[in-house]
Design a protein around this motif. Sequence first.
Motif, short mmCIF file in Angstrom:
data_model
loop_
_atom_site.label_atom_id
_atom_site.label_comp_id
_atom_site.label_asym_id
_atom_site.label_seq_id
_atom_site.Cartn_x
_atom_site.Cartn_y
_atom_site.Cartn_z
N VAL A 2 0.84 -1.22 -0.14
CA VAL A 2 -0.04 -0.07 0.01
C VAL A 2 0.75 1.25 -0.28
N CYS A 3 0.73 2.18 -0.85
CA CYS A 3 1.51 3.38 -1.18
C CYS A 3 0.87 4.62 -0.28
N ALA A 4 -0.62 4.67 -0.25
CA ALA A 4 -1.01 5.80 0.24
C ALA A 4 -2.52 5.36 0.74
N ILE A 5 -2.99 6.14 1.71
CA ILE A 5 -4.48 5.98 2.20
C ILE A 5 -5.04 7.55 1.95
N PRO A 6 -6.24 7.70 1.10
CA PRO A 6 -6.95 9.18 1.02
C PRO A 6 -7.83 9.17 2.10
N ASP A 7 -8.12 10.63 2.63
CA ASP A 7 -9.05 10.71 3.44
C ASP A 7 -9.54 12.19 3.33
N GLY A 8 -10.79 12.28 3.15
CA GLY A 8 -11.55 13.38 3.10
C GLY A 8 -12.05 14.09 4.34
N PRO A 44 0.76 4.34 5.09
CA PRO A 44 0.26 3.48 6.10
C PRO A 44 0.83 3.65 7.60
N MET A 45 2.01 4.34 7.56
CA MET A 45 2.81 4.66 8.80
C MET A 45 2.34 6.06 9.39
N GLY A 46 1.34 6.60 8.70
CA GLY A 46 0.84 7.93 9.20
C GLY A 46 1.49 9.06 8.75
N LEU A 47 2.38 9.07 7.85
CA LEU A 47 3.21 10.35 7.24
C LEU A 47 2.34 10.79 6.23
N SER A 48 1.74 12.02 6.44
CA SER A 48 0.89 12.89 5.40
C SER A 48 1.94 13.36 4.35
N PHE A 49 1.71 13.05 3.06
CA PHE A 49 2.87 13.41 2.12
C PHE A 49 1.92 14.54 1.02
N GLU A 50 0.59 14.57 0.94
CA GLU A 50 -0.06 15.57 -0.14
C GLU A 50 -1.12 15.66 0.53
N LEU A 64 -12.33 15.79 -6.48
CA LEU A 64 -11.03 16.32 -5.93
C LEU A 64 -10.03 15.41 -6.37
N VAL A 65 -10.45 14.04 -6.12
CA VAL A 65 -9.09 13.08 -6.61
C VAL A 65 -8.73 13.16 -7.95
N GLU A 66 -9.81 13.28 -8.72
CA GLU A 66 -9.53 13.47 -10.07
C GLU A 66 -8.68 14.77 -10.52
N LEU A 67 -9.12 15.84 -9.69
CA LEU A 67 -8.37 17.08 -10.00
C LEU A 67 -6.86 16.83 -9.53
N TRP A 68 -6.48 16.29 -8.50
CA TRP A 68 -5.14 16.01 -7.88
C TRP A 68 -4.39 14.76 -8.69
N ALA A 69 -5.15 14.12 -9.37
CA ALA A 69 -4.50 12.76 -9.88
C ALA A 69 -2.68 12.90 -10.60
N PRO A 70 -2.66 14.20 -11.25
CA PRO A 70 -1.37 14.24 -11.99
C PRO A 70 -0.28 14.32 -10.91
N ARG A 71 -0.75 14.91 -9.63
CA ARG A 71 0.21 14.86 -8.38
C ARG A 71 0.63 13.46 -7.76
N LEU A 72 -0.28 12.67 -7.98
CA LEU A 72 -0.21 11.34 -7.40
C LEU A 72 0.88 10.43 -8.10
N LYS A 73 1.86 10.66 -8.84
CA LYS A 73 2.72 10.04 -9.72
C LYS A 73 3.68 9.59 -8.85
N LYS A 74 3.54 9.97 -7.29
CA LYS A 74 4.78 9.92 -6.46
C LYS A 74 4.70 8.31 -5.91
N CYS A 75 3.66 7.64 -6.28
CA CYS A 75 3.36 6.17 -5.94
C CYS A 75 4.18 5.49 -6.90
N PRO A 76 4.94 4.49 -6.23
CA PRO A 76 5.71 3.63 -7.12
C PRO A 76 5.05 2.66 -7.91
N VAL A 77 5.25 2.29 -9.05
CA VAL A 77 4.54 1.47 -9.66
C VAL A 77 4.47 -0.01 -8.88
#
Length: 93
Positions: A2-8, A44-50, A64-77
């Motif tokens: 798991v790379c990230a967990i989104p939260d609204g 998953p460790m709780g570090l907010s990165f975006e 909002l997730v669709e709008l921010w999608a280009p910035r989420l390229k930080k997640c590894p393949v």
Amino acid sequence: KVCAIPDGKDFLIHTPRQNTLFTRACYSDKMHASAVRCISWCTPMGLSFEHTNLFLARPGEKTLVELWAPRLKKCPVGYSMLSDRGFADTARF
């Protein structure tokens, strides 16, 4: 993996009364009052990165997730995002 967990998150604001369009744009179905909304992504460790900027509450979390999608390229393949049903169908972003 798991790379990230989104939260609204919605933050209550004072209801603006000068402009009805602005008043309607601030209404949050989640809070049942005027609010601003942001989405944050953390590891998953709780570090907010975006996180998104604060938006008036009418746009949905998926939008909002669709709008921010280009910035989420930080997640590894090969890594995925773990999310709740509010973010269903946003995995492709």
